[in-house]
Design a protein around this motif. Structure first.
Motif, PDB file in Angstrom:
ATOM      1  N   HIS A   3       0.823  -1.220   0.000  1.00 30.26           N
ATOM      2  CA  HIS A   3       0.000   0.000   0.000  1.00 30.26           C
ATOM      3  C   HIS A   3       0.865   1.282   0.000  1.00 30.26           C
ATOM      4  O   HIS A   3       0.535   2.265  -0.668  1.00 30.26           O
ATOM      5  N   HIS A  52       1.163   4.581  -2.504  1.00 33.00           N
ATOM      6  CA  HIS A  52       1.178   6.026  -2.204  1.00 33.00           C
ATOM      7  C   HIS A  52       2.358   6.706  -2.899  1.00 33.00           C
ATOM      8  O   HIS A  52       2.253   7.855  -3.331  1.00 33.00           O
ATOM      9  N   SER A  88       0.552   9.384   6.242  1.00 33.29           N
ATOM     10  CA  SER A  88      -0.821   8.901   6.064  1.00 33.29           C
ATOM     11  C   SER A  88      -1.452   8.666   7.429  1.00 33.29           C
ATOM     12  O   SER A  88      -0.888   9.040   8.463  1.00 33.29           O
ATOM     13  N   GLY A  89      -2.616   8.018   7.423  1.00 26.38           N
ATOM     14  CA  GLY A  89      -3.294   7.747   8.685  1.00 26.38           C
ATOM     15  C   GLY A  89      -2.590   6.663   9.485  1.00 26.38           C
ATOM     16  O   GLY A  89      -2.696   6.611  10.710  1.00 26.38           O
ATOM     17  N   GLY A  90      -1.853   5.794   8.800  1.00 31.70           N
ATOM     18  CA  GLY A  90      -1.194   4.683   9.491  1.00 31.70           C
ATOM     19  C   GLY A  90       0.326   4.767   9.486  1.00 31.70           C
ATOM     20  O   GLY A  90       0.982   4.039  10.232  1.00 31.70           O
ATOM     21  N   GLY A 132      -1.304  11.412  10.356  1.00 30.56           N
ATOM     22  CA  GLY A 132      -2.747  11.457  10.089  1.00 30.56           C
ATOM     23  C   GLY A 132      -3.554  11.100  11.331  1.00 30.56           C
ATOM     24  O   GLY A 132      -4.577  11.721  11.632  1.00 30.56           O
ATOM     25  N   ASP A 180      -6.270  13.285  13.332  1.00 34.07           N
ATOM     26  CA  ASP A 180      -7.621  12.781  13.641  1.00 34.07           C
ATOM     27  C   ASP A 180      -7.924  12.848  15.138  1.00 34.07           C
ATOM     28  O   ASP A 180      -9.033  13.196  15.538  1.00 34.07           O
ATOM     29  N   PRO A 218     -12.705  11.638   9.299  1.00 30.30           N
ATOM     30  CA  PRO A 218     -11.321  11.960   9.617  1.00 30.30           C
ATOM     31  C   PRO A 218     -11.156  13.473   9.660  1.00 30.30           C
ATOM     32  O   PRO A 218     -11.610  14.184   8.775  1.00 30.30           O
ATOM     33  N   GLY A 225      -8.459  15.444   9.601  1.00 35.44           N
ATOM     34  CA  GLY A 225      -7.349  16.123   8.903  1.00 35.44           C
ATOM     35  C   GLY A 225      -7.791  17.259   7.983  1.00 35.44           C
ATOM     36  O   GLY A 225      -7.332  18.392   8.127  1.00 35.44           O
ATOM     37  N   PRO A 226      -8.694  16.980   7.033  1.00 33.68           N
ATOM     38  CA  PRO A 226      -9.097  18.045   6.110  1.00 33.68           C
ATOM     39  C   PRO A 226      -9.742  19.237   6.827  1.00 33.68           C
ATOM     40  O   PRO A 226      -9.525  20.393   6.439  1.00 33.68           O
ATOM     41  N   GLY A 244      -2.402  10.376   2.701  1.00 30.29           N
ATOM     42  CA  GLY A 244      -3.522  11.296   2.888  1.00 30.29           C
ATOM     43  C   GLY A 244      -3.128  12.683   3.363  1.00 30.29           C
ATOM     44  O   GLY A 244      -3.694  13.685   2.908  1.00 30.29           O
ATOM     45  N   VAL A 245      -2.154  12.779   4.272  1.00 26.68           N
ATOM     46  CA  VAL A 245      -1.778  14.085   4.823  1.00 26.68           C
ATOM     47  C   VAL A 245      -1.042  14.935   3.774  1.00 26.68           C
ATOM     48  O   VAL A 245      -0.954  16.160   3.901  1.00 26.68           O
ATOM     49  N   ASN A 247      -2.609  18.063   2.555  1.00 28.03           N
ATOM     50  CA  ASN A 247      -2.662  19.276   3.381  1.00 28.03           C
ATOM     51  C   ASN A 247      -1.961  20.444   2.672  1.00 28.03           C
ATOM     52  O   ASN A 247      -0.760  20.402   2.396  1.00 28.03           O
ATOM     53  N   THR A 255      -5.141  10.604  -0.864  1.00 33.52           N
ATOM     54  CA  THR A 255      -5.836   9.629  -0.011  1.00 33.52           C
ATOM     55  C   THR A 255      -6.010   8.321  -0.795  1.00 33.52           C
ATOM     56  O   THR A 255      -5.743   8.261  -1.997  1.00 33.52           O
ATOM     57  N   ASP A 256      -6.461   7.283  -0.087  1.00 34.25           N
ATOM     58  CA  ASP A 256      -6.473   5.947  -0.674  1.00 34.25           C
ATOM     59  C   ASP A 256      -7.281   5.862  -1.967  1.00 34.25           C
ATOM     60  O   ASP A 256      -8.393   6.385  -2.063  1.00 34.25           O
TER      61      ASP A 256
HETATM   62  O1  KG4 Z   1      -3.515   7.638   3.018  1.00 33.50           O
HETATM   63  P1  KG4 Z   1      -4.833   7.696   3.695  1.00 33.50           P
HETATM   64  O2  KG4 Z   1      -6.063   7.937   2.857  1.00 33.50           O
HETATM   65  O3  KG4 Z   1      -5.089   6.360   4.483  1.00 33.50           O
HETATM   66  C1  KG4 Z   1      -4.048   5.640   5.069  1.00 33.50           C
HETATM   67  O4  KG4 Z   1      -3.351   4.906   4.327  1.00 33.50           O
HETATM   68  O5  KG4 Z   1      -3.883   5.825   6.293  1.00 33.50           O
HETATM   69  O6  KG4 Z   1      -4.715   8.811   4.824  1.00 33.50           O
HETATM   70  C2  KG4 Z   1      -5.798   9.168   5.636  1.00 33.50           C
HETATM   71  C3  KG4 Z   1      -5.337  10.238   6.613  1.00 33.50           C
HETATM   72  C4  KG4 Z   1      -6.361  10.573   7.673  1.00 33.50           C
HETATM   73  O7  KG4 Z   1      -5.723  10.552   8.934  1.00 33.50           O
HETATM   74  C5  KG4 Z   1      -6.809  12.002   7.312  1.00 33.50           C
HETATM   75  O8  KG4 Z   1      -7.191  12.782   8.423  1.00 33.50           O
HETATM   76  C6  KG4 Z   1      -5.554  12.543   6.677  1.00 33.50           C
HETATM   77  O9  KG4 Z   1      -5.043  11.457   5.913  1.00 33.50           O
HETATM   78  N1  KG4 Z   1      -5.820  13.697   5.786  1.00 33.50           N
HETATM   79  C7  KG4 Z   1      -5.366  14.948   6.034  1.00 33.50           C
HETATM   80  C8  KG4 Z   1      -5.861  15.758   4.985  1.00 33.50           C
HETATM   81  N2  KG4 Z   1      -6.586  14.969   4.130  1.00 33.50           N
HETATM   82  C9  KG4 Z   1      -6.538  13.710   4.644  1.00 33.50           C
HETATM   83  N3  KG4 Z   1      -4.621  15.448   7.034  1.00 33.50           N
HETATM   84  C10 KG4 Z   1      -4.330  16.756   7.020  1.00 33.50           C
HETATM   85  N4  KG4 Z   1      -4.770  17.610   6.057  1.00 33.50           N
HETATM   86  C11 KG4 Z   1      -5.525  17.158   5.023  1.00 33.50           C
HETATM   87  N5  KG4 Z   1      -5.949  17.998   4.080  1.00 33.50           N
END
Ligand code: KG4
Ligand code: ZN
Length: 338
Positions: A109, A113, A137-139, A164, A168, A179, A181-182, A270-271, A274, A303-304
């Protein structure tokens, strides 16, 4: 080459059809079915619920992605992620590969990314390696040196929370929905970046490890002492928090880029969506390493999604790096680089 990408590692059921033509990867179809609304009431992703929803959604999504087209290669995420969620995508990919006799590529995964960045390249051979990759990312939160396609070295990663996850959890403290983050990113735009004093964990450590648990706790202590009454106060906390995160990420990424003489600096996860973190890293590179190219994924591919899985699949397929359907297994804790 036509590649079907399948992604079910967390709470997004995704399929995409990517065509490799000449020097480009063209996304023909890209469907992401988000389960956010389902998990929001629990305040986070419930693995069992995610897996059940993947099982319901995956075939209709693949059908819609393919239409009458038959792919030549299937690329599927087999780790890291939630075991029961990964199993759904992998079982479907194994079945299609068995039935259609199409080769199968097993994708990490995080590598997906990374390759999200190749989807926007006008020429996929233009991206110069070695590249320094910041995965947020979130993880995961890690700095990876990509020496060649498929050759990764881990420089450092988070010792506790991923970025991430930290976004959250801080969002939850502020009463924002998962979530967060956004929403934190959006609120921060109208806040003051030095309104409250927050730590920059491990900023001075001369390694590439990260730690975000202390920053999260610092926000919690602040909220225990000063209850947030106005939108202005909430925006100030978001801006100060985002600034602390950006300072740590940019400083460590810049130091690694210099040490390893990266030709390219790349973000993923995902982050990476930002706005402030994207701009901060871009500006730091332009100032301190103007010859280094900065690449970030299109917002849609931060994001995923499954287009990024198909993109990574292409680079494995050209090396004949296939896995027979009866050998493909999930690996929920698969490390891309060690
Ligand atoms: O990559 P992803 O979709 O899933 C994983 O593989 O974890 O990342 C999701 C993470 C979440 O924690 C979400 O809050 C964060 O990405 N995220 C952001 C933004 N868009 C998504 N964090 C900060 N700013 C953003 N604009
Ligand atoms: Zn992800």
């Amino acid at each position: 080459m036509l590649i079907l990408g399948i992604e079910t590692s967390c709470d997004d059921t995704a399929a995409a059809l990517v065509e490799a033509r000449g020097n480009r990867l063209c996304v023909r179809k890209d469907i992401v079915s988000s389960q956010i609304a389902i998990h929001q009431k629990y305040g986070g992703v419930v693995p069992e619920v995610a897996a059940r929803n993947h099982a319901e959604n995956i075939i209709p999504i693949i059908k819609k992605t393919l239409g009458k087209t038959k792919p030549e290669v299937i690329a599927v995420t087999s780790g890291p992620g939630l075991a029961t969620a990964l199993l759904v995508g992998v079982e479907v990919a194994r079945t299609l590969s068995y039935a259609w006799k199409f080769p199968l590529v097993s994708i990490n995964h995080i590598e997906g990314h990374i390759y999200a960045n190749w989807l926007s390249a006008r020429n996929i051979f233009d991206i110069k390696l070695p590249a320094l990759i910041l995965i947020i990312s979130g993880g995961h939160t890690e700095l990876v040196l990509m020496k060649q396609h498929g050759a990764y070295q881990l420089l450092g990663k988070t010792l506790d929370d991923a970025v991430g996850e930290c976004f959250d959890k801080v969002g939850k403290m502020l009463g924002l929905a998962y979530p967060a983050g956004p929403q934190i990113g959006a609120l921060a735009l109208s806040g003051t970046r030095n309104a409250i004093s927050l730590p920059r964990p491990m900023l001075e450590h001369k390694n590439y490890s990260f730690s975000f648990a202390g920053l999260k706790t610092a926000v919690l202590y602040h909220l225990q002492k000063h209850s947030v009454k106005t939108q202005r106060e909430r925006a100030d906390i978001c801006a100060s928090f985002e600034q602390a995160i950006a300072d740590v990420l940019v400083s460590k990424t810049m130091r690694a880029a210099k040490e390893y003489q990266a030709h390219t600096v790349i973000m993923g996860g995902g982050v990476a969506a930002n706005t402030y973190i994207r701009a901060s890293l871009k500006n730091a590179l332009a100032r301190e390493m103007p010859k280094t190219t900065f690449i970030k994924p299109a917002l849609r591919y931060c994001t995923d999604n499954a287009a990024m899985i198909a993109a990574a699949g292409y680079f494995h397929a050209v090396k004949n790096d296939f896995t027979p359907w009866n050998k493909l297994v999930i690996d929920p804790v698969w490390e891309l680089a060690i």
